[in-house]
Design a protein around this motif. Structure first.
Motif, PDB file in Angstrom:
ATOM      1  N   THR A   1       0.829  -1.206   0.000  1.00 18.24           N
ATOM      2  CA  THR A   1       0.000   0.000   0.000  1.00 18.24           C
ATOM      3  C   THR A   1       0.867   1.262   0.000  1.00 18.24           C
ATOM      4  OG1 THR A   1      -0.162  -0.107   2.406  1.00 18.24           O
ATOM      5  CG2 THR A   1      -1.959  -1.084   1.149  1.00 18.24           C
ATOM      6  N   SER A   2       2.030   1.182   0.611  1.00 18.54           N
ATOM      7  CA  SER A   2       2.925   2.343   0.666  1.00 18.54           C
ATOM      8  C   SER A   2       3.450   2.739  -0.715  1.00 18.54           C
ATOM      9  CB  SER A   2       4.101   2.061   1.603  1.00 18.54           C
ATOM     10  OG  SER A   2       4.840   0.937   1.140  1.00 18.54           O
TER      11      SER A   2
ATOM     12  N   ILE B   1      -7.394   7.341  -2.691  1.00 20.95           N
ATOM     13  CA  ILE B   1      -8.134   8.597  -2.499  1.00 20.95           C
ATOM     14  C   ILE B   1      -8.410   8.747  -1.012  1.00 20.95           C
ATOM     15  CG2 ILE B   1     -10.242   9.884  -3.033  1.00 20.95           C
ATOM     16  CD1 ILE B   1     -10.431   8.252  -5.641  1.00 20.95           C
ATOM     17  N   GLY B   2      -7.719   9.661  -0.384  1.00 18.53           N
ATOM     18  CA  GLY B   2      -7.926   9.914   1.040  1.00 18.53           C
ATOM     19  C   GLY B   2      -7.659   8.705   1.917  1.00 18.53           C
ATOM     20  N   GLY B   3      -6.724   7.856   1.505  1.00 15.54           N
ATOM     21  CA  GLY B   3      -6.395   6.669   2.286  1.00 15.54           C
ATOM     22  C   GLY B   3      -7.263   5.461   1.967  1.00 15.54           C
TER      23      GLY B   3
ATOM     24  N   GLY C   1      -3.493  10.184  -3.054  1.00 18.04           N
ATOM     25  CA  GLY C   1      -3.590  11.059  -4.224  1.00 18.04           C
ATOM     26  C   GLY C   1      -2.885  10.512  -5.458  1.00 18.04           C
ATOM     27  N   GLU C   2      -2.310   9.312  -5.366  1.00 18.43           N
ATOM     28  CA  GLU C   2      -1.585   8.719  -6.488  1.00 18.43           C
ATOM     29  C   GLU C   2      -2.320   7.486  -6.999  1.00 18.43           C
ATOM     30  OE1 GLU C   2       1.231  10.008  -7.861  1.00 18.43           O
ATOM     31  OE2 GLU C   2       1.044  11.680  -6.452  1.00 18.43           O
ATOM     32  N   LYS C   3      -1.824   6.949  -8.104  1.00 22.87           N
ATOM     33  CA  LYS C   3      -2.395   5.740  -8.694  1.00 22.87           C
ATOM     34  C   LYS C   3      -1.266   4.840  -9.157  1.00 22.87           C
ATOM     35  CE  LYS C   3      -2.529   7.873 -13.196  1.00 22.87           C
ATOM     36  NZ  LYS C   3      -3.222   8.963 -13.807  1.00 22.87           N
TER      37      LYS C   3
ATOM     38  N   ARG D   1     -14.689  17.133  -4.720  1.00 24.31           N
ATOM     39  CA  ARG D   1     -14.216  15.764  -4.879  1.00 24.31           C
ATOM     40  C   ARG D   1     -12.835  15.711  -5.537  1.00 24.31           C
ATOM     41  NH1 ARG D   1     -18.532  12.929  -8.053  1.00 24.31           N
ATOM     42  NH2 ARG D   1     -17.272  11.140  -7.514  1.00 24.31           N
ATOM     43  N   GLU D   2     -11.909  16.508  -5.035  1.00 22.21           N
ATOM     44  CA  GLU D   2     -10.544  16.569  -5.567  1.00 22.21           C
ATOM     45  C   GLU D   2      -9.928  15.171  -5.650  1.00 22.21           C
ATOM     46  OE1 GLU D   2      -7.553  18.016  -7.473  1.00 22.21           O
ATOM     47  OE2 GLU D   2      -8.950  19.483  -6.641  1.00 22.21           O
ATOM     48  N   GLY D   3      -9.361  14.845  -6.822  1.00 21.16           N
ATOM     49  CA  GLY D   3      -8.677  13.576  -7.017  1.00 21.16           C
ATOM     50  C   GLY D   3      -9.578  12.378  -7.200  1.00 21.16           C
TER      51      GLY D   3
END
Length: 123
Positions: free
Chosen positions: A9-10, A32-34, A15-17, A71-73
């Motif tokens: 997960t790290s 998205i937001g964890g 905010g990334e993909k 809904r940023e990101g």
């Protein structure tokens, strides 16, 4: 259930993909937001690599010159024709009946799993 080990997960900061391949299917896994979400990396319009486009916000407007970002990101924009999809559901923003495949994602300790009929992605 088939599985593909992709990472931890790290490796997908908030905010990334990360774009992975599982059973021959390209899938974008988003943080998205964890929370983790996954969609098929194929735009249903003409088959572009949807997840290679930008990740953006939903833009709302109450009239000319007045707009807000919400809904940023959470929105994936197709790089070819700018069609926008909700990463959490796979639905197209302007026509929710059109969609790209979304996958159920579960997080187990420090790993993320994406599941769908024979696809099990473990990162």
């Amino acid at each position: 259930m088939n599985g593909v080990l992709v990472g931890k997960t790290s490796e997908i900061p908030e905010g990334e993909k990360k774009i992975i391949t599982a059973n021959g299917k390209s899938i974008g896994v988003y943080n998205i937001g964890g929370e983790f979400f996954a969609i098929r990396n194929t735009c249903p319009h003409q088959g572009a690599a949807l997840c290679s486009g930008i990740t953006t916000a939903f833009i709302d407007s109450s009239g000319p010159g007045n707009f807000t970002y919400q809904r940023e990101g959470e929105i994936a924009r197709c790089p070819w024709h700018q069609w926008e999809f909700d990463i959490k559901t796979g639905c197209m923003i302007v026509d929710p009946k059109k969609r790209t495949k979304s996958y159920e994602v579960t997080v187990e300790r420090f790993d993320v799993s994406v599941e769908d009929k024979g696809i099990y992605v473990h990162i």
